[in-house]
Design a protein around this motif. Structure first.
Motif, short mmCIF file in Angstrom:
data_model
loop_
_atom_site.label_atom_id
_atom_site.label_comp_id
_atom_site.label_asym_id
_atom_site.label_seq_id
_atom_site.Cartn_x
_atom_site.Cartn_y
_atom_site.Cartn_z
N CYS A 212 0.84 -1.21 0.00
CA CYS A 212 0.00 0.00 0.00
C CYS A 212 0.87 1.25 0.00
N LEU A 213 1.91 1.24 0.83
CA LEU A 213 2.80 2.38 0.89
C LEU A 213 3.49 2.62 -0.45
N GLY A 214 3.96 1.55 -1.08
CA GLY A 214 4.63 1.68 -2.38
C GLY A 214 3.69 2.18 -3.47
N LEU A 215 2.46 1.66 -3.48
CA LEU A 215 1.49 2.10 -4.49
C LEU A 215 1.13 3.56 -4.31
N CYS A 216 0.93 3.97 -3.05
CA CYS A 216 0.60 5.38 -2.79
C CYS A 216 1.77 6.29 -3.15
N ALA A 217 2.98 5.86 -2.80
CA ALA A 217 4.16 6.68 -3.14
C ALA A 217 4.31 6.80 -4.66
N ALA A 218 4.05 5.70 -5.38
CA ALA A 218 4.14 5.74 -6.84
C ALA A 218 3.09 6.66 -7.43
N ARG A 219 1.86 6.61 -6.90
CA ARG A 219 0.81 7.51 -7.37
C ARG A 219 1.18 8.96 -7.09
N TRP A 220 1.73 9.21 -5.92
CA TRP A 220 2.15 10.57 -5.57
C TRP A 220 3.25 11.04 -6.52
N ALA A 221 4.23 10.17 -6.79
CA ALA A 221 5.33 10.55 -7.69
C ALA A 221 4.85 10.77 -9.12
N SER A 222 3.76 10.08 -9.52
CA SER A 222 3.28 10.18 -10.90
C SER A 222 2.75 11.57 -11.23
N HIS A 223 2.16 12.25 -10.23
CA HIS A 223 1.67 13.60 -10.51
C HIS A 223 2.51 14.68 -9.83
N GLY A 224 3.28 14.31 -8.82
CA GLY A 224 4.25 15.23 -8.22
C GLY A 224 3.68 16.29 -7.32
N ASP A 225 2.37 16.38 -7.19
CA ASP A 225 1.75 17.39 -6.34
C ASP A 225 1.46 16.83 -4.95
N VAL A 226 1.52 17.70 -3.94
CA VAL A 226 1.10 17.33 -2.60
C VAL A 226 -0.34 17.79 -2.44
N ARG A 227 -1.25 16.84 -2.56
CA ARG A 227 -2.67 17.18 -2.49
C ARG A 227 -3.15 17.20 -1.05
N GLY A 228 -4.42 17.57 -0.88
CA GLY A 228 -4.99 17.65 0.46
C GLY A 228 -4.94 19.06 1.02
N THR A 229 -5.59 19.24 2.15
CA THR A 229 -5.66 20.55 2.81
C THR A 229 -5.32 20.41 4.29
N LEU A 230 -5.07 21.52 4.94
CA LEU A 230 -4.73 21.49 6.35
C LEU A 230 -5.86 20.96 7.21
N ALA A 231 -7.12 21.29 6.83
CA ALA A 231 -8.27 20.91 7.65
C ALA A 231 -8.99 19.68 7.15
N GLY A 232 -8.64 19.15 5.98
CA GLY A 232 -9.27 17.94 5.48
C GLY A 232 -10.46 18.19 4.59
N ALA A 233 -11.06 17.10 4.11
CA ALA A 233 -12.15 17.16 3.15
C ALA A 233 -13.38 17.83 3.73
N GLY A 234 -14.04 18.66 2.90
CA GLY A 234 -15.31 19.25 3.26
C GLY A 234 -15.24 20.45 4.16
N ALA A 235 -14.05 20.85 4.59
CA ALA A 235 -13.96 21.96 5.55
C ALA A 235 -14.28 23.31 4.93
N ALA A 236 -14.15 23.41 3.63
CA ALA A 236 -14.36 24.70 2.98
C ALA A 236 -15.80 24.95 2.58
N VAL A 237 -16.68 23.96 2.75
CA VAL A 237 -18.08 24.09 2.34
C VAL A 237 -18.94 24.26 3.58
N GLU A 238 -19.62 25.38 3.68
CA GLU A 238 -20.37 25.70 4.89
C GLU A 238 -21.49 24.70 5.16
N ASP A 239 -22.20 24.28 4.10
CA ASP A 239 -23.34 23.40 4.28
C ASP A 239 -22.94 21.98 4.70
N SER A 240 -21.66 21.68 4.60
CA SER A 240 -21.21 20.32 4.90
C SER A 240 -20.56 20.20 6.27
N TRP A 241 -20.69 21.21 7.11
CA TRP A 241 -19.99 21.16 8.39
C TRP A 241 -20.50 20.04 9.30
#
Length: 492
Positions: A212-241
């Motif tokens: 799992c670690l190798g597959l995730c690292a390979a996927r990360w290396a394939s696009h090169g971006d560090v995705r995600g946010t400091l607060a996690g999914a849905g934090a920016a949408v008021e209706d989803s709090w």
């Protein structure tokens, strides 16, 4: 086949925890000799890691996606520290200095009876064995999902190369297959006899975690971006709090469940030979096991969240995250199944032991309870002794009944994340926080109102609030999914 008396070494938590006679402790730890106890630092660490590196590894990427870059690693570290502290408190409670000769407690419930009195025994017993049984359900669900994933990944590969054969097997079939294997393994007489299973489980857990670690690292290396946010999914949408809060609680539960091994800590510690003392060895094993598990969770959570961001799947191996290389994904899912074949027995053996002790105490004169039979296998050579397998009708029936019930519930409610969080909510606070704190206070005689007393009680109450939140979130999630999904179908 010859008829003998009841084999007293056929239970779960230790060699003497088989069907007990009336008035006899099912664990009978004081009767063990140093020769009979063969556990070491490494076998105990293997038991612990087999339990810690479990279902939550597969959900840790989704967990980080809900918590974000700040809270994700912080929760892993915080729960690791809390678990080590509580496990150290429990390890010290194994031997009771107030009893003549330093009486030992081979089961969690025995320690509760000794330190807290009979009034706490019923509460402890209900919670402990409910958590163990619920964890057996969770292991069955996870294994079934992994077996289904092998089939779906292979079908995707055949379709991709233009050789799709169609068809498939339902999730309930794989659930039954897993249960059938457990029926065979359940006849192993005690926790010490499944040490080799824990070693295999640890090896396979490292295998699929590394994949799992190798597959995730390979996927990360394939696009090169560090995705995600400091607060996690849905934090920016008021209706989803509101949804965000529930998902955060589920995510915390997914981490907390991976660190619940308190229900079987005494049973594991009871396998240790001396010297050195059981408590010192158990503390080292807990430290090593927790450290190795935390490293895996952090590495996988960070690499997976960086690779997938807020769109992380609930189960990194059984969702749509990876289909190629299909053979590597297949190996990882097979490792998951093999791991849970062993880890299942580590938590099931104490359940079997308690049931057999209760039945033995209730009907001590019954021939069905006391009978056992020796099955002598053919000799492989003229001078080789015949192999002997001792079989007991009561053990066969009780263990089969538990496994059949577990398999049925897993087929009816195959909700991966919700089940993990529910088990955590049910067992984390009472077994890993509340009772260890109370026993520690009773053992070292901390006076009510002292600063240490307030600190321990304050931490316990704070974690109670978190546990209640996890329980509400998991029940809500299961109720919602029951409306959307049909029984006997693997989901998540």
């Amino acid at each position: 086949m010859s008829h003998t008396g009841m084999d007293t070494h056929g239970g779960g938590a230790g060699p003497d925890s088989g069907t007990a006679t009336a008035g006899r402790s099912p664990s009978s730890s004081a009767e063990k000799t140093a020769r009979e106890k063969s556990g070491t630092l490494w076998t105990v660490t293997a038991h612990i890691v087999a339990l810690l590196v479990g279902s939550s590894v597969l959900a840790v990427v989704w967990t980080f996606a809900q918590l974000g870059w700040v809270a994700g690693p912080a929760v892993v570290v915080a729960i690791s520290v809390v678990t080590y502290y509580s496990s150290a408190l429990l390890a010290d409670c194994y031997r009771d200095p107030d009893h003549l000769g330093g009486a030992v407690h081979g089961e969690y419930i025995d320690a509760v009876r000794s330190y807290l009195g009979p009034k706490s025994v019923a509460f402890c017993g209900i919670i402990q064995y409910s958590v163990l049984w619920a964890a057996m359900v969770g292991y069955t669900i996870t294994s079934s999902a992994s077996m289904c994933a092998v089939q779906s990944v292979n079908r995707f590969h055949r379709k991709w190369v233009g050789n799709d054969v169609g068809g498939g097997t339902s999730g309930v079939t794989y659930t039954v297959v897993f249960g059938a294997f457990q029926l065979l393994l359940s006849q192993l007489p005690s926790l010490e006899n499944v040490a080799w299973l824990s070693v295999i489980a640890v090896a396979t857990s490292f295998g699929y975690s590394s994949i799992c670690l190798g597959l995730c690292a390979a996927r990360w290396a394939s696009h090169g971006d560090v995705r995600g946010t400091l607060a996690g999914a849905g934090a920016a949408v008021e209706d989803s709090w509101s949804e965000k809060v529930f998902n955060v609680l589920l995510a915390v539960g997914n981490i907390a469940i991976s660190y619940i091994y308190a229900p079987v800590l005494f049973e594991i510690q009871d396998t240790l030979k001396t010297p050195p003392s059981e408590s010192s060895t158990m503390k080292k094993a807990s430290l090593y096991g927790l450290a190795m598990s935390a490293v895996f969770y952090l590495l996988l959570g960070i690499s997976g969240y960086a690779a997938f961001g807020d769109d992380a799947p609930t189960n990194i191996l059984t969702g749509a995250a990876f289909h190629e290389p299909f053979w590597l994904v297949d190996i990882a899912n097979v490792c998951v199944v093999v791991h849970f074949l062993g880890a299942y027995q580590v938590i099931a053996q104490p359940v079997f032991a308690r049931l057999e002790a209760c039945v033995g105490g209730r009907w001590p004169e019954s021939k069905f309870v006391t009978a056992s039979y020796e099955l002598r296998l053919l000799r492989r050579a003229p001078v080789a002794p015949a192999a002997v397998i001792t079989m007991s009708p009561v053990k066969i029936v009780l263990r089969a009944a538990v496994i059949v019930a577990t398999t049925l519930v897993a087929a009816l409610m195959p909700f991966f994340n919700a089940v993990l969080s529910f088990i955590a909510a049910l067992g984390f606070w009472p077994l890993a926080v509340y009772l260890p704190v109370r026993m520690h206070i009773a053992r070292v005689k901390v006076r009510r109102g002292d600063a240490r007393w307030w600190a321990l009680q304050g931490a316990s109450m704070a974690l109670l609030v978190v546990a209640v939140g996890m329980g509400v979130a998991s029940v809500r999630d299961m109720a919602r999914r029951l409306k959307e999904a049909a029984p006997f179908k693997t989901v998540d």
